[in-house]
Write an enzyme that holds these catalytic residues in place. Structure first.
Site, PDB file in Angstrom:
ATOM      1  CG  ASN A   1      29.494 101.321  36.872  1.00  6.78           C
ATOM      2  OD1 ASN A   1      29.914 102.485  36.812  1.00  6.78           O
ATOM      3  ND2 ASN A   1      29.816 100.486  37.850  1.00  6.78           N
ATOM      4  NE  ARG A   2      24.044 107.314  35.474  1.00  6.03           N
ATOM      5  CZ  ARG A   2      24.362 108.528  35.911  1.00  6.03           C
ATOM      6  NH1 ARG A   2      24.834 109.443  35.097  1.00  6.03           N
ATOM      7  NH2 ARG A   2      24.221 108.844  37.185  1.00  6.03           N
ATOM      8  CE  LYS A   3      30.380 106.345  42.237  1.00  6.72           C
ATOM      9  NZ  LYS A   3      31.839 106.167  42.141  1.00  6.72           N
ATOM     10  CD  GLU A   4      33.052 100.979  36.786  1.00  9.01           C
ATOM     11  OE1 GLU A   4      33.410 100.217  37.712  1.00  9.01           O
ATOM     12  OE2 GLU A   4      32.674 100.574  35.663  1.00  9.01           O
TER      13      GLU A   4
ATOM     14  CG  ASP B   1      31.235  89.519  38.276  1.00  7.97           C
ATOM     15  OD1 ASP B   1      31.977  90.473  38.007  1.00  7.97           O
ATOM     16  OD2 ASP B   1      31.088  89.067  39.426  1.00  7.97           O
TER      17      ASP B   1
END
Length: 494
Positions: free
Chosen positions: A209-212, A279
């Site tokens: 995701n963008r944060k990761e 998921d």
């Protein structure tokens, strides 16, 4: 550039012959729903009056559920403890059609369990309580996982690693799986948790995701351009073919090693619960790619599936039928969904309309070649009721009434043309020479025919009038006749 049309039905059919090997952290997701009634006097926190609870297969197990929901087969390898949560998960996985589970037991650790307390009225998560041991599996358990996974690779069309950093996907397990998969020519999709993307080296696709992604690349990742720039460095480091960055309401950005990038905006939806949406994205990507979809098609499938998932409460899976409704154009689906083939389906729809107090109308015909005369009758019929059902003669019925060489179009084609009209709410095909059976079943409030009939000639007028309904005759447009049109087309008239 126009958005390419996805041949969903062909892709979905191919999915049914594919097998996804899913490996990752299994967990038990529990949801306690209730109403927030007051603030606790002991602490300034909401008090939930619990009303119901649910438990679901969560984590990588929910990825497996999503794969199976699409019609594909899933071999799932995970880790559990020796406790009640493990027992419940084993039973739940056994009940899941399409999932073959291989669970390694480590009695020294608890099965990961997450309990969420949710406000029923506002669909708001108030509190989550976790039971887990977020530590790498021991060397002994690690080897058991590797021994369980590697023999399954031959049976899989694609491999999916769902990393929740709970201990299953250690660096050694990841390395063994990716290396063995590459030797067999199997693609590997990774939903990563580690910020060191190098440990997934050799995977085909990473889906942070963008944060990761921002934390792993030490970039702001706040624009499509900055994501593309940072992704190139990561793909070199991780030796992967592509990176997909999911950005919640901002959509998804796929960057390929070749430098080509595709950004897909999110579908506008009312978000009820984001639990498990990642998921769903991973499962749909893997299953689509296993079914030979190209990158952009797989991306659009995953984006649509995410929109369905966040509109549901709890840890959600998305079925092929739900995804189909989200993917295909509304007009295409509207026509399909208006055609009823079974008497039970017709009764169910009539029941819904009558509950709403709607006035149901009926007309019928062969409608072999739709012309302005037909449209006038259908439009006038719809104006006289709230919902219009059109009875359509089957091919055999038309042949008996009109002779050999008719119909020009088969019943499915004729039904789809009628169903695409805004004036038509339902099309019911009948095989008899007259629609009396349908009329008796429907008991319409208004029965409509063209003005070339008299009231007494209208089949079913007695049934309708006995039930308190009316017969309506619509003036026909002169000069329009299907038989004349067919003769002209065949050179038999001017």
């Amino acid at each position: 550039m126009p958005t390419p049309m996805i041949d969903f039905d062909a892709l979905s059919q191919t999915m049914k012959s594919r097998t996804v090997l899913c490996i990752g952290d299994l967990m038990l997701d529990e949801f306690v729903y209730g109403e927030v009634s007051r603030i606790s006097p002991e602490a300034p926190a909401p008090v939930i009056a619990a009303q119901r609870s649910e438990h679901h297969i969560g984590g990588a197990g929910n990825v497996a559920r999503n794969v199976a929901a699409l019609g594909a087969s899933c071999i799932f390898v995970g880790l559990v403890g020796s406790d009640e949560a493990a027992t419940r998960l084993k039973a739940a996985l056994t009940d899941e059609v399409g999932i073959e589970s291989i669970l390694v037991c480590d009695p020294t650790r608890p099965t990961t369990r997450k309990v969420r307390f949710v406000s029923e009225h506002f669909s708001t998560h108030m509190l989550r309580v976790d039971w887990e041991q977020a530590a790498p599996a021991s060397a002994e358990v690690e080897q058991k996982l590797i021994d369980a996974i590697l023999p399954q690779l031959d049976r899989a069309d694609i491999v999916l690693l769902s990393d929740y950093a709970k201990g299953v996907l250690t660096a050694r397990v990841i390395r063994n799986v990716i290396d063995a998969a590459r030797k067999l020519g199997k693609r590997v999709i990774v939903d990563p948790k580690s910020l060191n993307f190098a440990i997934y080296r050799g995977a085909t696709l990473l889906t942070p995701n963008r944060k990761e992604f921002s934390e792993a690349t030490r970039s702001r990742a706040d624009t499509d351009q900055s994501i593309v720039a940072a992704a190139q460095d990561v793909m070199q480091l991780a030796d992967c073919e592509a990176i997909l960055v999911t950005q919640s309401e901002r959509g998804m950005t796929l960057v390929q090693r070749s430098g080509e990038a595709v950004h897909i905006p999110a579908h506008p939806v009312k978000v009820r619960d984001v639990s498990g949406a990642g998921d769903t994205v991973a499962a749909v990507l893997a299953t689509s790619l296993a079914a030979d979809a190209d990158w952009e098609t797989a991306l659009r499938m995953a984006n649509a599936a995410a929109a369905v998932a966040v509109g549901k409460q709890g840890t959600a899976s998305v079925s092929a039928a739900e995804l189909r409704r989200k993917i295909l154009p509304h007009a295409y689906l509207a026509a399909e969904e208006k055609i009823v083939l079974e008497a039970d389906a017709l009764d169910a729809q009539l029941g819904e309309w009558r509950k709403q107090g709607l006035r149901v109308g009926f007309t019928n015909g062969c409608f072999d070649i739709l012309h302005p005369g037909h449209v006038k009758v259908l439009t006038a019929a719809r104006a006289a009721c709230d919902r219009l059902i059109v009875g359509l003669n089957s091919d055999a019925s038309v042949r008996r009434l009109k002779g050999e060489g008719r119909p020009v179009q088969d019943e499915r084609a004729r039904a789809e043309v009628l169903a695409a009209l805004e004036a038509v709410d339902l099309v019911a095909i009948f095989d008899e020479d007259t629609p009396i059976r349908l009329i008796t079943q429907i008991r319409p409030s208004v029965l409509v025919k063209g003005g070339d009939y008299t009231r007494e000639q209208v089949v079913g007028h007695e049934v309708v009038e006995a039930a308190g309904g009316t017969v309506m005759l619509v003036d026909i447009l002169q000069g329009f006749s299907t038989t004349t049109l067919v003769d002209r087309a065949r050179g038999g008239g001017k």
